[in-house]
Motif scaffolding. Structure first.
Motif, PDB file in Angstrom:
ATOM      1  N   TRP A   1      36.832  63.421  38.978  1.00 47.97           N
ATOM      2  CA  TRP A   1      36.738  62.976  40.473  1.00 47.97           C
ATOM      3  C   TRP A   1      35.768  63.146  41.007  1.00 47.97           C
ATOM      4  O   TRP A   1      34.708  63.817  40.654  1.00 47.97           O
ATOM      5  CB  TRP A   1      38.114  64.084  41.247  1.00 47.97           C
ATOM      6  CG  TRP A   1      37.685  65.498  41.195  1.00 47.97           C
ATOM      7  CD1 TRP A   1      38.096  66.303  40.087  1.00 47.97           C
ATOM      8  CD2 TRP A   1      36.762  66.092  41.844  1.00 47.97           C
ATOM      9  NE1 TRP A   1      37.565  67.555  40.109  1.00 47.97           N
ATOM     10  CE2 TRP A   1      36.846  67.570  41.386  1.00 47.97           C
ATOM     11  CE3 TRP A   1      35.968  66.027  42.825  1.00 47.97           C
ATOM     12  CZ2 TRP A   1      35.943  68.602  42.031  1.00 47.97           C
ATOM     13  CZ3 TRP A   1      35.097  66.814  43.582  1.00 47.97           C
ATOM     14  CH2 TRP A   1      35.411  68.284  42.924  1.00 47.97           C
ATOM     15  N   ALA A   2      35.578  62.589  42.142  1.00 47.65           N
ATOM     16  CA  ALA A   2      34.383  62.578  43.126  1.00 47.65           C
ATOM     17  C   ALA A   2      34.672  62.607  44.444  1.00 47.65           C
ATOM     18  O   ALA A   2      35.316  61.323  44.694  1.00 47.65           O
ATOM     19  CB  ALA A   2      33.293  61.486  42.655  1.00 47.65           C
ATOM     20  N   ASN A   3      34.186  63.602  45.179  1.00 47.80           N
ATOM     21  CA  ASN A   3      34.615  63.721  46.578  1.00 47.80           C
ATOM     22  C   ASN A   3      33.539  64.097  47.447  1.00 47.80           C
ATOM     23  O   ASN A   3      32.494  64.515  47.147  1.00 47.80           O
ATOM     24  CB  ASN A   3      35.557  64.658  46.688  1.00 47.80           C
ATOM     25  CG  ASN A   3      37.070  64.278  46.319  1.00 47.80           C
ATOM     26  OD1 ASN A   3      37.313  63.239  45.955  1.00 47.80           O
ATOM     27  ND2 ASN A   3      37.812  65.326  45.762  1.00 47.80           N
ATOM     28  N   VAL A   4      33.702  63.375  48.740  1.00 49.31           N
ATOM     29  CA  VAL A   4      32.569  63.798  49.658  1.00 49.31           C
ATOM     30  C   VAL A   4      33.117  64.980  50.662  1.00 49.31           C
ATOM     31  O   VAL A   4      34.281  64.735  51.005  1.00 49.31           O
ATOM     32  CB  VAL A   4      32.136  62.691  50.342  1.00 49.31           C
ATOM     33  CG1 VAL A   4      31.065  62.942  51.675  1.00 49.31           C
ATOM     34  CG2 VAL A   4      31.531  61.550  49.797  1.00 49.31           C
ATOM     35  N   PHE A   5      32.172  65.754  50.765  1.00 45.81           N
ATOM     36  CA  PHE A   5      32.613  66.841  51.802  1.00 45.81           C
ATOM     37  C   PHE A   5      31.753  67.339  52.886  1.00 45.81           C
ATOM     38  O   PHE A   5      31.927  68.475  53.764  1.00 45.81           O
ATOM     39  CB  PHE A   5      32.797  68.279  50.860  1.00 45.81           C
ATOM     40  CG  PHE A   5      33.461  68.118  49.559  1.00 45.81           C
ATOM     41  CD1 PHE A   5      35.040  68.560  49.710  1.00 45.81           C
ATOM     42  CD2 PHE A   5      33.056  68.048  48.537  1.00 45.81           C
ATOM     43  CE1 PHE A   5      35.822  68.339  48.746  1.00 45.81           C
ATOM     44  CE2 PHE A   5      34.137  68.005  47.461  1.00 45.81           C
ATOM     45  CZ  PHE A   5      35.596  68.202  47.426  1.00 45.81           C
ATOM     46  N   THR A   6      31.034  66.391  53.308  1.00 38.75           N
ATOM     47  CA  THR A   6      30.174  66.349  54.492  1.00 38.75           C
ATOM     48  C   THR A   6      30.257  65.548  55.303  1.00 38.75           C
ATOM     49  O   THR A   6      30.899  64.302  55.170  1.00 38.75           O
ATOM     50  CB  THR A   6      28.605  66.563  54.050  1.00 38.75           C
ATOM     51  OG1 THR A   6      28.487  65.275  53.314  1.00 38.75           O
ATOM     52  CG2 THR A   6      28.204  67.441  52.846  1.00 38.75           C
ATOM     53  N   GLY A   7      29.905  65.821  56.626  1.00 34.95           N
ATOM     54  CA  GLY A   7      30.083  64.659  58.084  1.00 34.95           C
ATOM     55  C   GLY A   7      28.642  64.275  58.032  1.00 34.95           C
ATOM     56  O   GLY A   7      27.375  64.616  57.333  1.00 34.95           O
ATOM     57  N   ILE A   8      28.466  63.735  59.378  1.00 31.89           N
ATOM     58  CA  ILE A   8      27.073  63.231  59.962  1.00 31.89           C
ATOM     59  C   ILE A   8      26.348  64.793  60.036  1.00 31.89           C
ATOM     60  O   ILE A   8      26.726  65.444  60.844  1.00 31.89           O
ATOM     61  CB  ILE A   8      27.355  62.458  61.227  1.00 31.89           C
ATOM     62  CG1 ILE A   8      27.984  61.244  60.855  1.00 31.89           C
ATOM     63  CG2 ILE A   8      25.941  62.053  61.556  1.00 31.89           C
ATOM     64  CD1 ILE A   8      28.573  60.432  62.204  1.00 31.89           C
ATOM     65  N   GLY A   9      24.976  64.626  59.547  1.00 34.07           N
ATOM     66  CA  GLY A   9      24.059  65.720  59.830  1.00 34.07           C
ATOM     67  C   GLY A   9      24.298  66.859  59.223  1.00 34.07           C
ATOM     68  O   GLY A   9      23.861  67.784  59.104  1.00 34.07           O
ATOM     69  N   GLU A  10      25.183  66.572  57.983  1.00 28.12           N
ATOM     70  CA  GLU A  10      25.465  68.008  57.356  1.00 28.12           C
ATOM     71  C   GLU A  10      24.975  67.460  55.644  1.00 28.12           C
ATOM     72  O   GLU A  10      25.149  66.526  55.263  1.00 28.12           O
ATOM     73  CB  GLU A  10      26.951  68.021  56.872  1.00 28.12           C
ATOM     74  CG  GLU A  10      27.582  68.513  58.417  1.00 28.12           C
ATOM     75  CD  GLU A  10      29.121  68.757  58.390  1.00 28.12           C
ATOM     76  OE1 GLU A  10      29.357  69.417  59.345  1.00 28.12           O
ATOM     77  OE2 GLU A  10      29.631  68.139  57.384  1.00 28.12           O
ATOM     78  N   THR A  11      24.812  68.656  55.161  1.00 27.78           N
ATOM     79  CA  THR A  11      24.498  68.218  53.530  1.00 27.78           C
ATOM     80  C   THR A  11      24.866  69.577  52.823  1.00 27.78           C
ATOM     81  O   THR A  11      25.118  70.745  53.270  1.00 27.78           O
ATOM     82  CB  THR A  11      22.856  68.236  53.304  1.00 27.78           C
ATOM     83  OG1 THR A  11      22.584  67.979  52.062  1.00 27.78           O
ATOM     84  CG2 THR A  11      22.150  69.186  53.721  1.00 27.78           C
ATOM     85  N   LEU A  12      24.979  69.471  51.441  1.00 31.00           N
ATOM     86  CA  LEU A  12      25.506  70.609  50.573  1.00 31.00           C
ATOM     87  C   LEU A  12      24.135  71.326  50.087  1.00 31.00           C
ATOM     88  O   LEU A  12      23.187  70.585  49.743  1.00 31.00           O
ATOM     89  CB  LEU A  12      26.323  70.025  49.479  1.00 31.00           C
ATOM     90  CG  LEU A  12      27.496  69.498  49.669  1.00 31.00           C
ATOM     91  CD1 LEU A  12      28.348  69.101  48.648  1.00 31.00           C
ATOM     92  CD2 LEU A  12      28.389  70.547  50.504  1.00 31.00           C
ATOM     93  N   HIS A  13      24.146  72.497  50.056  1.00 32.74           N
ATOM     94  CA  HIS A  13      22.922  73.246  49.517  1.00 32.74           C
ATOM     95  C   HIS A  13      22.807  73.093  47.817  1.00 32.74           C
ATOM     96  O   HIS A  13      23.575  73.417  47.219  1.00 32.74           O
ATOM     97  CB  HIS A  13      23.320  74.884  49.732  1.00 32.74           C
ATOM     98  CG  HIS A  13      21.777  75.480  49.557  1.00 32.74           C
ATOM     99  ND1 HIS A  13      21.341  75.744  48.443  1.00 32.74           N
ATOM    100  CD2 HIS A  13      21.122  75.910  50.732  1.00 32.74           C
ATOM    101  CE1 HIS A  13      20.095  76.496  48.871  1.00 32.74           C
ATOM    102  NE2 HIS A  13      19.960  76.639  50.253  1.00 32.74           N
ATOM    103  N   ARG A  14      21.755  72.528  47.429  1.00 31.55           N
ATOM    104  CA  ARG A  14      21.547  71.994  46.245  1.00 31.55           C
ATOM    105  C   ARG A  14      21.544  73.077  45.169  1.00 31.55           C
ATOM    106  O   ARG A  14      21.820  72.971  43.763  1.00 31.55           O
ATOM    107  CB  ARG A  14      20.121  71.214  45.740  1.00 31.55           C
ATOM    108  CG  ARG A  14      18.966  72.046  46.124  1.00 31.55           C
ATOM    109  CD  ARG A  14      17.790  70.845  46.240  1.00 31.55           C
ATOM    110  NE  ARG A  14      17.792  70.441  44.786  1.00 31.55           N
ATOM    111  CZ  ARG A  14      17.110  69.697  44.323  1.00 31.55           C
ATOM    112  NH1 ARG A  14      16.223  68.794  45.222  1.00 31.55           N
ATOM    113  NH2 ARG A  14      16.911  68.891  43.118  1.00 31.55           N
ATOM    114  N   ASP A  15      21.033  74.424  45.592  1.00 32.03           N
ATOM    115  CA  ASP A  15      20.817  75.637  44.905  1.00 32.03           C
ATOM    116  C   ASP A  15      22.311  76.507  44.592  1.00 32.03           C
ATOM    117  O   ASP A  15      22.023  77.346  43.520  1.00 32.03           O
ATOM    118  CB  ASP A  15      19.716  76.338  45.009  1.00 32.03           C
ATOM    119  CG  ASP A  15      18.475  75.737  45.057  1.00 32.03           C
ATOM    120  OD1 ASP A  15      18.504  74.842  44.345  1.00 32.03           O
ATOM    121  OD2 ASP A  15      17.575  76.057  45.758  1.00 32.03           O
ATOM    122  N   LEU A  16      23.241  76.031  45.150  1.00 32.72           N
ATOM    123  CA  LEU A  16      24.336  76.955  45.062  1.00 32.72           C
ATOM    124  C   LEU A  16      25.646  76.317  44.639  1.00 32.72           C
ATOM    125  O   LEU A  16      26.088  75.249  45.254  1.00 32.72           O
ATOM    126  CB  LEU A  16      24.695  77.550  46.628  1.00 32.72           C
ATOM    127  CG  LEU A  16      25.535  78.604  46.705  1.00 32.72           C
ATOM    128  CD1 LEU A  16      25.293  79.963  46.083  1.00 32.72           C
ATOM    129  CD2 LEU A  16      26.357  78.862  48.094  1.00 32.72           C
TER     130      LEU A  16
END
Length: 306
Positions: free
Chosen positions: A100-115
Motif C-alpha cells: 500500500w501507499a498512502n499520504v498522511f499530510t496536508g498543505i504545509g505539513e511533512t513527515l519527519h524523515r529520521d523517525l
C-alpha cells in the motif's frame, strides 16, 4: 570437538525438546549474497518490520508512506545467482511487491524523515507529522503553560504522532502537541520501551508517557515535569481553593473591623458634640442668671416698700 557439537546443532536440539519454546534458529546473521545496481521505486527506504515481512519507506516528498511486502522470503542461491547475472532478473519487483501507499499530510505539513518506529506488537508503525507553528498554536501552548515553561524559545513546529497499521495502511490513532519543541533527530526526544512511548518536551520541560495498546491506540499514562505524580494537579488545585477561601475570609474580617471602627468613631463624634453643646448652654446660663436674680430682688424689694 566431536561432530554435531557446534552452536547451531545445540540450538536445534534445544529447540526440538518438548515443552521448550524458543525463537527460530538461523544458520547465519549476515547476507550470503548481495545484488547491486537494482532499480528501486521512487521512495526513501527506512526499515524492515521486526518479522522481516515488510519494507517500510517514505515517498520522495516525505508526505506519505510506502510499504512493500517481501514476495520471495527465502530465495535459493541459484535464484540469487540468476538474478545477479541474467538480464531483467534482478528487478526490485522480483523480491518485493507494493502492499500500500498512502499520504498522511496536508498543505504545509511533512513527515519527519529520521523517525520510523514500530510498536512492540509489530503490527503498527509510528511516524511524526510536522507543521510550522501558527499564532493559534502559540496561544494554545501559552494557555496550557506551567511556571516552568520556557518562554524565551520561540516554538517552530506543531508535532503530531501517527500510528499506522503496517498491513493495511489505516491510520489508527493520532496525538497532536501544538507549539512544542521535541527533538526527533536521532530519536533524541522520543523512545519506545515495550508498550510505553515517551516524549521529551523542551518547551514545557516535561516527559510525556503514553501506552501503546495492542490495537494501536494511544493512552495517556503520566506527565513528569511541573507535576511529578498523577494527583499533584488535583492537590495543587485543592490548595489553591483553600488559599482563596482563606484570603476571602481575611478580607471579610478586615472589612468588619473597619466598619466597627467607623461606627465607633461616629458615636464618639456625637458624644463630643453633645458635650460641647452642654458646655455652651452652661456658659450662657452662667452669664444670664446673675442679672435675672438682680431683677427679681429689685422687684421683690419694691413690693415690700409698698
Amino acid at each position: 570437538m566431536r561432530a554435531g557439537a557446534g552452536l547451531p546443532a545445540l540450538l536445534r536440539r534445544r529447540h526440538d525438546r518438548p515443552g521448550v519454546r524458543t525463537d527460530a534458529v538461523h544458520a547465519y546473521m549476515y547476507p550470503n549474497r548481495t545484488l547491486y545496481g537494482v532499480e528501486t521505486p521512487d521512495c526513501y527506504f527506512r526499515r524492515f518490520s521486526p518479522d522481516g515481512k515488510y519494507l517500510i519507506g517514505f515517498n520522495r516528498q516525505f508526505t506519505g508512506l510506502k510499504v512493500f511486502r517481501v514476495a520471495n522470503v527465502s530465495p535459493t542461491t541459484e535464484e540469487l545467482q540468476r538474478a545477479g547475472t541474467e538480464r531483467g532478473k534482478g528487478e526490485f519487483r522480483q523480491f518485493f511487491r507494493l502492499e500500500w501507499a498512502n499520504v498522511f499530510t496536508g498543505i504545509g505539513e511533512t513527515l519527519h524523515r529520521d523517525l520510523c518506529l514500530v510498536a512492540p506488537s509489530g503490527n503498527h508503525v509510528i511516524v511524526v507529522r510536522m507543521r510550522r507553528t501558527t499564532v493559534a498554536s502559540t496561544a494554545e501552548m501559552m494557555r496550557h503553560a506551567h511556571p516552568n515553561t520556557l518562554t524565551c524559545i520561540q516554538p517552530m513546529e506543531d508535532t503530531t504522532l501517527l500510528v499506522v497499521d503496517i498491513r493495511s495502511g489505516e491510520l489508527v490513532d493520532t496525538r497532536t502537541y501544538l507549539g512544542d519543541i521535541i527533538c526527533m533527530g536521532g530519536h533524541n526526544g522520543i523512545s519506545v520501551y515495550e508498550d510505553q512511548l515517551c516524549l521529551l518536551s523542551l518547551q514545557h520541560q516535561c516527559l510525556r508517557m503514553l501506552r501503546i495498546e495492542r490495537n494501536g491506540k494511544l493512552t495517556d499514562m503520566q506527565e513528569i515535569g511541573w507535576y511529578a505524580g498523577q494527583g499533584d494537579c488535583i492537590f495543587e488545585e485543592t490548595l489553591r481553593i483553600r488559599e482563596a477561601r482563606a484570603l476571602a475570609e481575611l478580607a471579610r474580617a478586615a472589612k468588619r473591623k473597619r466598619d466597627d471602627a467607623h461606627d465607633t468613631g461616629c458615636a464618639s463624634e456625637v458624644n463630643v458634640l453633645a458635650a460641647n453643646k452642654r458646655r455652651k448652654v452652661s456658659a450662657v446660663q452662667a452669664q444670664i442668671h446673675p442679672s435675672v436674680s438682680a431683677v427679681w430682688h429689685r422687684m421683690r424689694n419694691s413690693d415690700d416698700g409698698a
